[in-house]
Design a protein around this motif. Structure first.
Motif, PDB file in Angstrom:
ATOM      1  N   ALA A  53      44.765  36.645  36.646  1.00  0.00           N
ATOM      2  CA  ALA A  53      45.473  35.828  37.631  1.00  0.00           C
ATOM      3  C   ALA A  53      46.883  35.532  37.129  1.00  0.00           C
ATOM      4  O   ALA A  53      47.063  35.094  35.997  1.00  0.00           O
ATOM      5  CB  ALA A  53      44.713  34.541  37.886  1.00  0.00           C
ATOM      6  N   GLN A  54      47.844  35.787  37.988  1.00  0.00           N
ATOM      7  CA  GLN A  54      49.232  35.486  37.655  1.00  0.00           C
ATOM      8  C   GLN A  54      49.711  34.217  38.345  1.00  0.00           C
ATOM      9  O   GLN A  54      50.523  33.477  37.807  1.00  0.00           O
ATOM     10  CB  GLN A  54      50.126  36.660  38.041  1.00  0.00           C
ATOM     11  N   GLN A  55      49.196  33.998  39.572  1.00  0.00           N
ATOM     12  CA  GLN A  55      49.583  32.807  40.328  1.00  0.00           C
ATOM     13  C   GLN A  55      48.481  32.504  41.343  1.00  0.00           C
ATOM     14  O   GLN A  55      47.977  33.415  42.008  1.00  0.00           O
ATOM     15  CB  GLN A  55      50.912  33.059  41.044  1.00  0.00           C
ATOM     16  N   VAL A  56      48.118  31.229  41.441  1.00  0.00           N
ATOM     17  CA  VAL A  56      47.128  30.778  42.412  1.00  0.00           C
ATOM     18  C   VAL A  56      47.743  29.575  43.110  1.00  0.00           C
ATOM     19  O   VAL A  56      48.040  28.569  42.457  1.00  0.00           O
ATOM     20  CB  VAL A  56      45.793  30.397  41.742  1.00  0.00           C
ATOM     21  N   PHE A  65      46.180  34.373  45.898  1.00  0.00           N
ATOM     22  CA  PHE A  65      45.638  34.679  44.575  1.00  0.00           C
ATOM     23  C   PHE A  65      46.306  35.965  44.111  1.00  0.00           C
ATOM     24  O   PHE A  65      45.917  37.059  44.509  1.00  0.00           O
ATOM     25  CB  PHE A  65      44.112  34.861  44.681  1.00  0.00           C
ATOM     26  N   TYR A  66      47.367  35.820  43.320  1.00  0.00           N
ATOM     27  CA  TYR A  66      48.154  36.967  42.857  1.00  0.00           C
ATOM     28  C   TYR A  66      47.657  37.426  41.494  1.00  0.00           C
ATOM     29  O   TYR A  66      47.428  36.598  40.605  1.00  0.00           O
ATOM     30  CB  TYR A  66      49.631  36.597  42.775  1.00  0.00           C
ATOM     31  N   THR A  67      47.505  38.741  41.338  1.00  0.00           N
ATOM     32  CA  THR A  67      46.961  39.303  40.104  1.00  0.00           C
ATOM     33  C   THR A  67      47.755  40.524  39.667  1.00  0.00           C
ATOM     34  O   THR A  67      48.594  41.027  40.402  1.00  0.00           O
ATOM     35  CB  THR A  67      45.499  39.751  40.287  1.00  0.00           C
ATOM     36  N   MET A  77      37.919  41.688  47.877  1.00  0.00           N
ATOM     37  CA  MET A  77      37.366  40.367  47.555  1.00  0.00           C
ATOM     38  C   MET A  77      38.447  39.295  47.661  1.00  0.00           C
ATOM     39  O   MET A  77      38.219  38.210  48.206  1.00  0.00           O
ATOM     40  CB  MET A  77      36.782  40.364  46.147  1.00  0.00           C
ATOM     41  N   ILE A  78      39.618  39.601  47.137  1.00  0.00           N
ATOM     42  CA  ILE A  78      40.732  38.648  47.189  1.00  0.00           C
ATOM     43  C   ILE A  78      41.164  38.429  48.638  1.00  0.00           C
ATOM     44  O   ILE A  78      41.370  37.289  49.071  1.00  0.00           O
ATOM     45  CB  ILE A  78      41.901  39.139  46.308  1.00  0.00           C
TER      46      ILE A  78
END
Length: 116
Positions: A53-56, A65-67, A77-78
């Motif tokens: 996870a980079q940013q939630v 939900f950035y990954t 899923m995201i």
């Protein structure tokens, strides 16, 4: 999200939250995030890349939900969790609805006018 709930996600999914991003969402989405993270980790156990996870955050009333790298199943899923967030009250986790335009948010009737 409260520090206690944030710590639970950091503890339960240490590889996913290795960068310790700030979880800029309300606690009502904790169960949604926990389910998403559990599903992503299960996919990783099946040979998919480790999602980090980079940013939630909340944006326009929905979860973001950035990954880093992820496969198509993980992306799905995201996407599903992000879509579901528009139907879950971000304050309490009950069934909610997207409220907008203007200051957009997703709330149940009890929290529709809450400043949280």
């Amino acid at each position: 999200m409260s520090p206690e709930l944030t710590d639970r996600l950091y503890t339960d999914y240490p590889l996913m939250f290795a960068r310790r991003p700030i979880l800029a969402v309300a606690g009502g989405w904790f169960d949604l995030l926990d389910t998403l993270c559990r599903s992503l980790q299960t996919e990783t156990s099946n040979g998919a890349p480790q999602v980090v996870a980079q940013q939630v955050k909340e944006k326009f009333g929905g979860l973001r939900f950035y990954t880093g790298p992820r496969n198509d199943a993980q992306r799905g899923m995201i996407d599903m969790a992000q879509a579901l967030s528009f139907h879950i009250c971000e304050v309490c986790g009950d069934r909610g609805q997207h409220i907008g335009p203007g200051w957009e948010r997703t709330r149940c009737k009890a929290h529709a006018n809450s400043p949280e």
